[in-house]
Design an enzyme around this catalytic site. Sequence first.
Site: not given
Ligand code: RUB
Length: 272
Positions: A109, A178
């Site tokens: 991701c 998340d």
């Molecule tokens: C994003 C995702 C990321 C976490 C952490 O999913 O799974 O790994 O949100 O991101 P989506 P961060 O694209 O569906 O939002 O480190 O930027 O908080």
Amino acid sequence: MPESLSGLEKRIKSLQVQGAKNIAIESLIFLRTLVKKKGFRNDFREAVKRLEKTRPTAVVLHNCLEEIKKEKDVKAIERLLRQLKDADKQIALKGRGLIKDKTRIMTRCHSSEALALIKYAWKDRKKMKVYATETRPKWQGVKTANELAKLGIPVTLIVDSAMGFFIDDVDMVIVGTDAMRNEGFVNKIGTYMLALLCKEHKKPLYVVGDTLKLDKRKYIQIEERDPDEVYKENLKNLYVRNPAFDITPWKYVKRVITEKGVMTPGNIKKLL
Ligand code: RUB
């Protein structure tokens, strides 16, 4: 003209703004402008309610909103924004020892915090190679690959189903999160599958997440997105499911890199 609430909701729901941290940052910036003009009354309450519903799985925005609702002071918003923005650097500093020279990393991701760690190691002159899993159906892995390649980091983009094919070509897996809960950490759908691969192939799995991702909510709603993102044909007897996240039990995790230091899953559970 400041952005409207519905404009921001649209940008978040459509993933123009994605990742737990960026969702919180953009929402707080919006709320800061709103409360400066209108205070913490009806418009604030309405915005809080609607923003929290945009992406219900990620906990960062929820945690920030709880603090803001308690303090009802624009200073709380400013403080949280600073905390969110500073966390990347702290995470990179605290985790800098983990990525040695010539490390090969697989990621999933697009996580700003996981990328902060990788980018900092690169700045630190560590040579590395990254495998980015494309992350169907919304291709956030392509965003990761582009971002790293632009910095000069060699990155190989692979389809999700090639994870197993390439797992023995990497030294470690680094992913964002998340929400960090008692039962495990929540991240993009497919992370659980990747964790099982790590276990089978004896590869350490590192989770990167600041402490605003500690999730004390009793219940977590795993967002299910529009089936159209997966398949558009409308055929009788054909059903499509599109969950955006899964939960990986802590037993698959080697360490968690937070802005406060590198922790074991046990440390995280104590904080919860
Ligand atoms: C994003 C995702 C990321 C976490 C952490 O999913 O799974 O790994 O949100 O991101 P989506 P961060 O694209 O569906 O939002 O480190 O930027 O908080």
